[in-house]
Every structure is written in C-alpha cells, then in structure tokens.
Motif scaffolding. Structure first.
Motif, mmCIF file in Angstrom:
data_model
loop_
_atom_site.group_PDB
_atom_site.id
_atom_site.type_symbol
_atom_site.label_atom_id
_atom_site.label_comp_id
_atom_site.label_asym_id
_atom_site.label_seq_id
_atom_site.Cartn_x
_atom_site.Cartn_y
_atom_site.Cartn_z
ATOM 1 N N ILE A 1 0.852 -1.179 0.000
ATOM 2 C CA ILE A 1 0.000 0.000 0.000
ATOM 3 C C ILE A 1 0.893 1.237 0.000
ATOM 4 C CG2 ILE A 1 -1.867 1.212 1.200
ATOM 5 C CD1 ILE A 1 -2.747 -1.556 0.560
ATOM 6 N N LEU A 2 0.791 2.023 -1.040
ATOM 7 C CA LEU A 2 1.584 3.255 -1.117
ATOM 8 C C LEU A 2 0.677 4.458 -1.327
ATOM 9 C CD1 LEU A 2 4.459 1.962 -3.446
ATOM 10 C CD2 LEU A 2 4.620 2.360 -1.013
ATOM 11 N N SER A 3 -0.508 4.415 -0.757
ATOM 12 C CA SER A 3 -1.461 5.518 -0.930
ATOM 13 C C SER A 3 -0.825 6.849 -0.581
ATOM 14 C CB SER A 3 -2.660 5.339 0.006
ATOM 15 O OG SER A 3 -3.353 4.189 -0.292
ATOM 16 N N GLY A 4 -1.075 7.816 -1.408
ATOM 17 C CA GLY A 4 -0.687 9.180 -1.068
ATOM 18 C C GLY A 4 0.800 9.474 -1.119
ATOM 19 N N TRP A 5 1.591 8.620 -1.722
ATOM 20 C CA TRP A 5 3.024 8.927 -1.862
ATOM 21 C C TRP A 5 3.194 9.840 -3.068
ATOM 22 C CZ3 TRP A 5 7.553 5.496 -0.253
ATOM 23 C CH2 TRP A 5 7.295 4.887 0.975
ATOM 24 N N ARG A 6 2.817 11.080 -2.892
ATOM 25 C CA ARG A 6 2.736 11.999 -4.031
ATOM 26 C C ARG A 6 4.032 12.145 -4.811
ATOM 27 N NH1 ARG A 6 -1.383 15.362 -1.352
ATOM 28 N NH2 ARG A 6 -3.206 14.070 -1.722
ATOM 29 N N PRO A 7 5.190 12.176 -4.131
ATOM 30 C CA PRO A 7 6.414 12.447 -4.912
ATOM 31 C C PRO A 7 6.871 11.282 -5.785
ATOM 32 C CG PRO A 7 6.714 12.927 -2.564
ATOM 33 C CD PRO A 7 5.477 12.138 -2.691
ATOM 34 N N LEU A 8 6.212 10.135 -5.723
ATOM 35 C CA LEU A 8 6.673 8.985 -6.512
ATOM 36 C C LEU A 8 6.511 9.226 -8.008
ATOM 37 C CD1 LEU A 8 5.356 5.804 -4.686
ATOM 38 C CD2 LEU A 8 7.701 6.571 -4.902
ATOM 39 N N VAL A 9 7.479 8.742 -8.756
ATOM 40 C CA VAL A 9 7.366 8.762 -10.214
ATOM 41 C C VAL A 9 7.725 7.368 -10.752
ATOM 42 C CG1 VAL A 9 7.786 11.221 -10.545
ATOM 43 C CG2 VAL A 9 9.711 9.667 -10.384
ATOM 44 N N ASP A 10 7.453 7.167 -12.018
ATOM 45 C CA ASP A 10 7.653 5.860 -12.665
ATOM 46 C C ASP A 10 8.976 5.190 -12.305
ATOM 47 O OD1 ASP A 10 5.309 6.167 -13.845
ATOM 48 O OD2 ASP A 10 6.044 6.402 -15.899
ATOM 49 N N ALA A 11 10.054 5.957 -12.481
ATOM 50 C CA ALA A 11 11.384 5.362 -12.345
ATOM 51 C C ALA A 11 11.595 4.759 -10.960
ATOM 52 C CB ALA A 11 12.441 6.419 -12.630
ATOM 53 N N MET A 12 10.985 5.383 -9.934
ATOM 54 C CA MET A 12 11.162 4.886 -8.571
ATOM 55 C C MET A 12 10.410 3.582 -8.357
ATOM 56 S SD MET A 12 10.629 8.360 -6.483
ATOM 57 C CE MET A 12 11.641 9.808 -6.768
ATOM 58 N N LEU A 13 9.329 3.394 -9.100
ATOM 59 C CA LEU A 13 8.489 2.213 -8.892
ATOM 60 C C LEU A 13 8.906 1.025 -9.743
ATOM 61 C CD1 LEU A 13 5.061 4.026 -8.673
ATOM 62 C CD2 LEU A 13 5.955 2.535 -6.912
ATOM 63 N N GLU B 1 0.151 -9.161 -5.282
ATOM 64 C CA GLU B 1 -1.258 -9.401 -5.582
ATOM 65 C C GLU B 1 -2.073 -8.120 -5.481
ATOM 66 O OE1 GLU B 1 -2.677 -12.551 -3.101
ATOM 67 O OE2 GLU B 1 -1.096 -13.899 -3.793
ATOM 68 N N GLN B 2 -1.711 -7.298 -4.495
ATOM 69 C CA GLN B 2 -2.454 -6.048 -4.297
ATOM 70 C C GLN B 2 -1.473 -4.889 -4.307
ATOM 71 O OE1 GLN B 2 -5.032 -6.145 -0.843
ATOM 72 N NE2 GLN B 2 -5.242 -8.349 -0.981
ATOM 73 N N LEU B 3 -1.782 -3.892 -5.117
ATOM 74 C CA LEU B 3 -0.917 -2.723 -5.185
ATOM 75 C C LEU B 3 -1.787 -1.480 -5.139
ATOM 76 C CD1 LEU B 3 1.978 -1.669 -5.564
ATOM 77 C CD2 LEU B 3 1.639 -1.814 -8.018
ATOM 78 N N ASP B 4 -1.496 -0.616 -4.187
ATOM 79 C CA ASP B 4 -2.309 0.580 -3.989
ATOM 80 C C ASP B 4 -1.469 1.813 -4.287
ATOM 81 O OD1 ASP B 4 -3.665 2.759 -2.996
ATOM 82 O OD2 ASP B 4 -4.592 1.639 -1.377
ATOM 83 N N LEU B 5 -1.845 2.537 -5.332
ATOM 84 C CA LEU B 5 -1.089 3.731 -5.735
ATOM 85 C C LEU B 5 -1.986 4.959 -5.701
ATOM 86 C CD1 LEU B 5 0.712 2.141 -8.802
ATOM 87 C CD2 LEU B 5 1.674 2.486 -6.551
ATOM 88 N N LEU B 6 -2.899 4.999 -4.776
ATOM 89 C CA LEU B 6 -3.872 6.087 -4.710
ATOM 90 C C LEU B 6 -3.190 7.451 -4.640
ATOM 91 C CD1 LEU B 6 -7.149 6.147 -2.845
ATOM 92 C CD2 LEU B 6 -5.518 7.837 -2.119
ATOM 93 N N SER B 7 -3.741 8.373 -5.408
ATOM 94 C CA SER B 7 -3.323 9.778 -5.342
ATOM 95 C C SER B 7 -1.886 10.037 -5.802
ATOM 96 C CB SER B 7 -3.500 10.291 -3.909
ATOM 97 O OG SER B 7 -3.327 11.667 -3.880
ATOM 98 N N ILE B 8 -1.307 9.134 -6.567
ATOM 99 C CA ILE B 8 0.035 9.407 -7.082
ATOM 100 C C ILE B 8 -0.103 9.942 -8.505
ATOM 101 C CG2 ILE B 8 2.289 8.425 -7.602
ATOM 102 C CD1 ILE B 8 1.751 6.337 -5.485
ATOM 103 N N LYS B 9 0.293 11.186 -8.666
ATOM 104 C CA LYS B 9 0.108 11.821 -9.970
ATOM 105 C C LYS B 9 1.242 11.504 -10.930
ATOM 106 C CE LYS B 9 -2.786 15.907 -9.902
ATOM 107 N NZ LYS B 9 -2.834 17.348 -9.916
ATOM 108 N N GLY B 10 2.365 11.092 -10.367
ATOM 109 C CA GLY B 10 3.578 10.981 -11.182
ATOM 110 C C GLY B 10 3.694 9.704 -11.998
ATOM 111 N N ILE B 11 2.666 8.845 -11.989
ATOM 112 C CA ILE B 11 2.821 7.617 -12.764
ATOM 113 C C ILE B 11 2.158 7.759 -14.131
ATOM 114 C CG2 ILE B 11 3.123 5.994 -10.871
ATOM 115 C CD1 ILE B 11 0.142 5.424 -11.010
ATOM 116 N N SER B 12 2.732 7.098 -15.090
ATOM 117 C CA SER B 12 2.231 7.236 -16.457
ATOM 118 C C SER B 12 1.450 5.984 -16.847
ATOM 119 C CB SER B 12 3.411 7.390 -17.411
ATOM 120 O OG SER B 12 4.162 6.193 -17.393
#
Lengths: 303, 528
Positions: free
Chosen positions: B445-457, B468-479
């Motif tokens: 669960i990584l909800s709300g980790w706003r500074p994340l971008v593709d390269a970090m993930l 099985e479960q991945l939570d990326l709520l509210s992360i704007k930096g992913i494409s």
C-alpha cells in the motif's frame, strides 16, 4: 456598445454577489446587542475579461470566505500564484481549497479565535492529506474578530492583506512579505520533482498581530490586486465613507466601488499605480496598473 | 394514547468509532463530518467532507496485521459486523426512520438506541471505499411527563426488547418441573461426548442449553467449552454481571475477545481486572478493541500471561501510560501479532517490547500519533524482528526514505502498508531497497506517496513478481505506460488501486478493465 454591455454585466454581477453574501455573513439579528460583530460585504473581479463561470468564493485565482462560529467572526482571502498555469495546474484550485477548508474548520469550531495562523496551518495540513492532490501555491490573509474581548487577530502570509481605518486614519495595516520584488511569501504544494525549486514558506511564517477594535471601525481585507492598484489615500477616503455603517447593502455599494476602481485602474496603462512605484523603486521602469484578480472584503465593527 | 409529531434531527455528536481514514486531529474524511446536515449529498464521489471508511471488500483480510481472525469459529456474527460508528442526537426519540446520507458505495446494518445510534458496518461486500455524509434520525420525541413515560413503558421499547442478554440464562435450574417423564437418552451418552457436541454451540445456545436440565446445566459449565470467548458480537449486553457469569467457567481460557464491550459500565474496568487476573494465566490471544477504560494496571496484568501470542489493542488510549515503566510488557516474549492500531503507545514502551520478541510476525502501528519517529521503530524491527511478515503504519509520523529503505532488510515481508507515509518527503531510492529486499511481497500500500514517479516504482515490477495487491492512490507521477507494464508483468496481480491518479485517463482504465478482467482496477475521483 459591447463594452457598455460588458460593464453592465460585471456591475450587476458584483451586486448579485453582494446580495448572495448578505445572507451568509451579515445577519445582525442573531446577536445579542452587547456582543460586537462584523457586518461584511464582498466584491471582486477576475482578471480575465471574458465572462467565466461564477463560483461562490472565487474570483479568478483569488478565493475568499466569511464565516462565524459562536464567539468569532472570520474573514479570509487567498491569492493563488498564477505561475502554476505554465505547469498545467489551475492556480485557483489551491487558494480555493485553502479557504474552503478554513471555512469548514471554523464552522466545526476547530480553531482558536486568538490564533489565526494556526487556522491557516491546519487548513494547509488538511490539504496535504486530501486524496485528490491539490497543487499550487497561494498567499493568504485571515482576520478573526474575537467577540468576547473585541479584539482583532490577524495572520498574513505574502502580499494579500488588511487595513483598519478609524476616523479617516489607518489604525493598522498588514505588512507585505516578499522574497523579492513581485514574489510574495506563499504556502505551496509543489508537484513531484519540483520541491527543491519552489519557494515554499511554512504556515508558521505568517505575520500575526492583534489589536482591540472599536465600534464603527472599518476593516478591509483584500488581495494584492487591490493594494497594488489603488493608492492608499484613495482607499482611506473610500473606507471613511462607511465608518460605522451597519447596513449591509450600503457597505456592499462601497465594496463594489472599490473593486470597480481597482479593476479600472489595473487596466489603465498610463496610471502610476502603487505597483509601478514599487517597481520603480526596485529599478524596473514600468508604468500603469497591474492586471490582477481583485477581491475586496469590506467589514465594519458593530458593538 | 401518547401522540406527538415526528421530529427529524441530524446527529449532533460522534461518540465512538472503530475506523477512520485520516489522523485523529484532522477534519477531512473524519467521523466528525457526520455531524449536522449533509454537505455533499446528493453529489456522488469520494469527498473529504464526508466520513470515509478505510477498508472495503475482502482485500484487507489478507493482512493479518490488520484483520483479526475470529476467536470463536462456532460463534460468528451473521451480520459480519466489522466496524461501527456511534452517533448521538440532541433529543431522545422513539425512532421510526433512520436516513443515512451516503455519497459513495455503501451497505450496512443498523442497531439502535433511543438518542444514540450505532451504525454497525460490514464493508466486505463493498466495491470501494464508502463515504457517509450525515445521519438523520426521525421519530417521536420522548415524552416529558411521567404519565406519558408510563405509556412508553407499556409499549416497551422494541429495539431494546429484541436484545437478549447472555446473562438471562441464570445458573439456577428449576428442578421442580416434573414434566419430563420421557427417557433421557442423553444420560446414556458419556460426559465427554456431550461436551464434544456442546463444543459446536455458540454462546447463546450454550446458555439456553444450561436451562434444559441439571445434567445439561452441569455440562454447559464445563471450562472446556469456554476456551475461546468472543463477546464482541454481544457488546450491547456485556457488563460486570456477564463477566461474573463467565469467571466461574473460564478456568481454561485461551483466546479472549472483549472488543467494544464494557464502555458504558463504570465498574467494568475493576471487574475486568479481577476477571483477568483470576482466569487468564494460560491466555494466548487477547483482543480489546475500543476498550476506553484500559490503564497501566491492565497492561501489567497482560504481562503476567507468559504464553501470550497475540495482543490486539485497537483504538485504545491507555490513560496513565506516561507513568508506566517502559518494561511493563517485556515479560511477553512469545508474541507473534501486535496490533496497536490508533493507540497512544510510545516509542519508549514499544522498542523494548520489540527487542524481546524475535518471533514477531505481524505489527500494526496505524495512527500511532505518539510515536514521534517511525524510523527508529523500523530500525529496531529490522534488527530484532527479522521474521516479520506483515507491517502496517498507515499515516506514520516522521517516516523518511531512510526508514522505508531499512524495511528492505526484512526479507520475509509479504504485506506492507505504508499509506500516506512519504506524502511530502522525497522517497529517493526507498522503493528500490524494498523491491530488492522483500521479494515475497504480496500486498503493498503506497497511498498518497505523491512524490513517486515511474522510475522509482520500476524496480518493484521487476523484482516483486508475487504482488497481488498494489495501492497507488493519489500518485500523480505515474504514467499509463507504467501501469500497462504493471498489468502485464505481475502475473498474480488482483487489485490495483488508481483512484485520484489524475495523470491516467479514464478511457484507458476502461480499456484495461476489459483486457485484464481478472484484475480489479479501482478508480474514483471527486466529481463535483
């Protein structure tokens, strides 16, 4: 002809706005006579000349609110920093949410009347925890009248501000906080990757002040669109007109005229505005007003 | 007959609740939003002005750090209540209608009192988070004069009447009845066999059986039947008398769940202490959710259960924690599960406890606002609790990329909830460290980790193939390229949370939902 129609439209909108506000903020009947309270009126214009969708609490990138809770009357304005538009971020969103959250905090009593900077800080931290990521930055000014001791508590970040006039003289006026010319202090939530490059001031860097008020004092809370375009003496003479005024609609008329003057002067290319004077002092040779969003909250203290 | 016009009122206070989305002192998504009139209804969406629940569906039950398996497998609540919220109304009424204003998915069950209503919530059927805006209670106001009050008593308050107390089955059996002349075949069965049969009964049935005959009464008292007790389902009726009733029977108590119980009874804390010290030497599991009465002496009592494996103190504020010695709990050395969800546990108290429990597998520190620096806790866990499988620290204070990176040393981690941990600070290479260290990760669960971008993930996708479960709520930096890669390259993925990820167009989500039907892709936004 077209400009006449536009003018009429803008003016009528300003008046409509005023009426919408009367119901929400100025209802003197609910108070005991001994308690001081604020009678207030709001007016403002977006910098854009084209007519936009009107949202209550917003003029362009500016946002405002008036609210009351038990022993406090609160006024606030915020001016979203327009530079974010280049990054695809709506600058009005941050300021709007900041003010909306302040309003909710007050309505739920989650604030201390004597600590307006705490209110701003809380509102800012609420925004941090929104699921929707709200980006941008904003200046802000909040004024709280504590009705228990007739004292006005203020907090200000950046170049929005307030002015209190009594008997034709300025009693108090907010100080401008600037990093450098035309770059005010600001609360900000920058987009990922820009943290290092963005000016961001903590909510506790707000300048706070408190002072007692008397019956009839006139309070103006406005964004820099007003202070940069209207000379101080003009503002004072307008404010003096409503000294002790308790009728909300007459207050509204003056608020409208201040906003209207500020708007006209902001598009006047030959006028030596306070902004132009300040620019000249910083070695920039310019003349004319500064087109900006304009928000005016005018209030009088009634005891 | 008493007649009065209907009174409609909105909730004026929230008394108790078990779950929330945001930290204690914050307004957005908090239970305080249930107060007063609705603000967002009838808009549809997930708004900060509503009371939002954190869990939905069956997904979170995977996380043992958060989900408590039922202690009494033979006494399961048919309503499946998992959470509740209690609201108070200004005026007591005889309820006729209750309106619940929702702005987002919901399904719930309700049990009610006169001026307070407890909404019992079961989110396991829900598709997504649920948001309440307000609660309206409609009913006839309670009468003021005594005469009218009597009328009310005569009718009986129906909602209370339907509640059967477990104390009803009093220990006295009426031996004067001579009705039964039929042969009692049960007498022919050996004692052990009947106990074995009784073992399948739930508490209520057991109490009823105790009223049947002397023989049954005796058998129903057998302490073997009272090894695992869960009274959470009967919270409305558990008081000191109930504990008295159980005290004689529980000689062999192993698992005890007293969540939600005893908050209305002033003598309950004292009685509970007495009950606990006399019966709980062999206890292995204890759960005391929302036990507002707990204090330091109770903690000291827990430490006298040397076999304790599971300790769950959810939503508990221990009243005199600052006076407790840091070593109060360190006699417990066999712990596997520790759940301090929304408690005031401090770093001083927690660290010594972690150091003496090498077998710890599940740790929940959600909303622990008193833990000043989560990095320090992680440092200790990475060194002393190498076997940790589930970690949860939703809305952790002072969590930095260094701390998150240290979790990479816990190679057994399968379930990692770091929601809203690094929503401001730069994550640097924290995710990469986790990805390289915790290859068994199944739920992240990584909800709300706003500074994340593709390269970090990206390292995550390359290394943690069991996700099985991945939570990326509210992360704007992913494409959308990243999401596509995630969907393609994680073979076990079942849940992908992309709500409020504004950079990903809705049409794309619709496409993915069609081409990856086995993966639940969540997407919700504030809609004005």
């Amino acid at each position: 002809m077209h400009s006449l129609w536009l003018t009429g439209r803008l003016l009528s909108r300003a008046i409509w706005n005023g009426f919408a506000n009367i119901s929400s903020a100025a209802d003197p009947n609910v108070h005991r006579k001994t308690d001081p309270f604020l009678v207030s009126a709001v007016c403002g214009f977006s910098k854009e000349r084209k007519i936009q969708r009107l949202i209550k609490g917003q003029f362009g990138d500016d946002a405002w609110f008036t609210a009351r809770y038990k022993s406090a009357d609160v006024l606030g304005v915020a001016d979203g920093v327009g530079g974010w538009r280049a990054y695809g971020i709506d600058p009005g969103e941050f300021s709007m949410h900041l003010m909306k959250t302040c309003e909710r905090l007050i309505k739920l009593g989650r604030f201390t009347p004597s600590n307006p900077s705490e209110l701003l800080a809380r509102s800012y931290y609420e925004l941090l925890h929104h699921k929707k990521s709200i980006l941008g930055s904003s200046t802000a000014c909040v004024v709280i009248l504590n009705r228990e001791n007739s004292t006005l508590y203020t907090a200000n970040i950046g170049d929005s501000g307030y002015m209190v006039v009594r008997g034709g003289r300025i009693i108090h006026r907010s100080e401008e906080q600037q990093h450098y010319f035309n770059t005010p202090f600001q609360l900000s939530l920058p987009p990922p990757g820009y943290q290092a490059d963005v000016l961001s001031d903590q909510p506790d860097s707000a300048i706070t002040d408190n002072f007692p008020v008397e019956d009839g004092d006139v309070i103006l809370v406005a964004t820099d669109g007003v202070f940069d375009n209207l000379p101080q003496n003009l503002l004072v003479s307008e404010l003096t007109k409503v000294q002790g005024e308790r009728c909300a609609s007459r207050l509204q008329m003056v608020a409208n005229s201040i906003a209207w003057m500020a708007r006209n002067l902001s598009f006047d290319e030959t006028f030596v505005s306070p902004f132009a004077e300040s620019a000249f002092a910083n070695g920039i040779n310019t003349i004319g007003g500064k087109p900006d969003d304009i928000t005016v909250i005018l209030a009088t203290v009634a005891i | 007959m008493y007649k009065c016009s209907e009174l409609e009122q909105f909730a004026d206070r929230v008394l108790e609740f078990t779950t929330r989305y945001n930290s204690r002192n914050q307004l957005s998504y908090g239970p305080g939003n249930l107060r007063g009139k609705y603000t967002k209804y009838p808009s549809y969406g997930d708004f900060p002005e509503t009371y939002t629940l954190r869990c939905y569906g069956e997904w979170w039950k995977f996380s043992e750090a958060t989900y408590q398996k039922p202690y009494m497998t033979n006494d399961v609540d048919p309503l499946g209540t998992e959470d509740f919220v209690t609201v108070h109304f200004n005026q007591a009424v005889l309820p006729t209608k209750i309106y619940i204003y929702e702005t987002y998915t919901l399904e719930q069950s309700v049990s009610c009192f006169v001026d307070t209503i407890r909404l019992e919530l079961n989110c396991s059927k829900l598709d997504h988070h649920s948001c309440f805006d307000a609660v309206l209670l409609s009913g006839r106001p309670a009468p003021e004069s005594t005469f009218q009050l009597k009328c009310f008593e005569a009718f009986g308050l129906p909602q209370i009447a339907t509640v059967t107390t477990i104390c009803d089955s009093n220990d006295t059996y009426d031996s004067s009845s001579k009705r039964s002349r039929k042969k009692n075949y049960f007498k022919k069965l050996p004692y052990e066999v009947i106990v074995q049969i009784f073992y399948f009964l739930d508490l209520k049935s057991l109490c009823r059986c105790a009223c049947v005959s002397k023989q049954w009464n005796e058998i129903a008292r057998d302490s073997l039947l009272y090894q695992n007790i869960s009274l959470k389902k009967y919270w409305y009726t558990v008081d000191t008398r109930a504990l008295d009733f159980l005290q004689n029977r529980c000689k062999n108590l192993k698992k005890l769940d007293l969540s939600w119980c005893g908050n209305d009874d002033r003598n309950f804390p004292r009685k509970f202490y007495e009950f606990f010290t006399s019966t709980c030497q062999n206890l292995t599991h204890i759960s005391l959710g929302n036990a507002t009465y707990l204090n330091g002496s109770h903690l000291a009592a827990f430490s006298r259960c040397p076999d304790l494996v599971e300790l769950r103190l959810r939503n508990v504020t221990i009243s005199d924690l600052e006076f407790c010695h840091a070593d109060t709990l360190t006699k417990l050395t066999k712990l596997v599960t520790l759940d301090f969800y929304s408690t005031n546990i401090t770093t001083n108290m927690l660290l010594p406890l972690l150091k003496v429990n090498p077998n710890l597998k599940y740790l929940n520190l959600d909303f622990c606002d008193e833990i000043e620096n989560m990095d320090d806790v992680i440092e200790v866990v990475a060194e002393y609790n190498k076997q940790i499988v589930g970690w949860s620290s939703w809305k952790a204070k002072r969590l930095s990329s260094r701390g998150v990176g240290l979790l990479g040393h816990c190679h057994c981690l399968e379930d990692l909830d770091l929601g809203w941990g690094l929503h401001v600070l730069p994550p640097e290479n924290a995710i990469e460290k986790i990805a390289l260290g915790c290859k068994r990760l199944k739920r992240l669960i990584l909800s709300g980790w706003r500074p994340l971008v593709d390269a970090m993930l990206l390292p995550l996708i390359e290394n943690c193939k069991q996700l099985e479960q991945l939570d990326l709520l509210s992360i704007k930096g992913i494409s959308k390229e990243f999401v596509e890669k995630t969907l393609n390259e994680l073979p076990n993925l079942r849940l992908l949370e992309l709500s409020f990820c504004d950079s990903i167009p809705v049409e794309k989500i619709e496409q993915w939902r069609i081409s990856f039907p086995h993966i639940k892709i969540q997407r919700c936004s504030e809609t004005e």
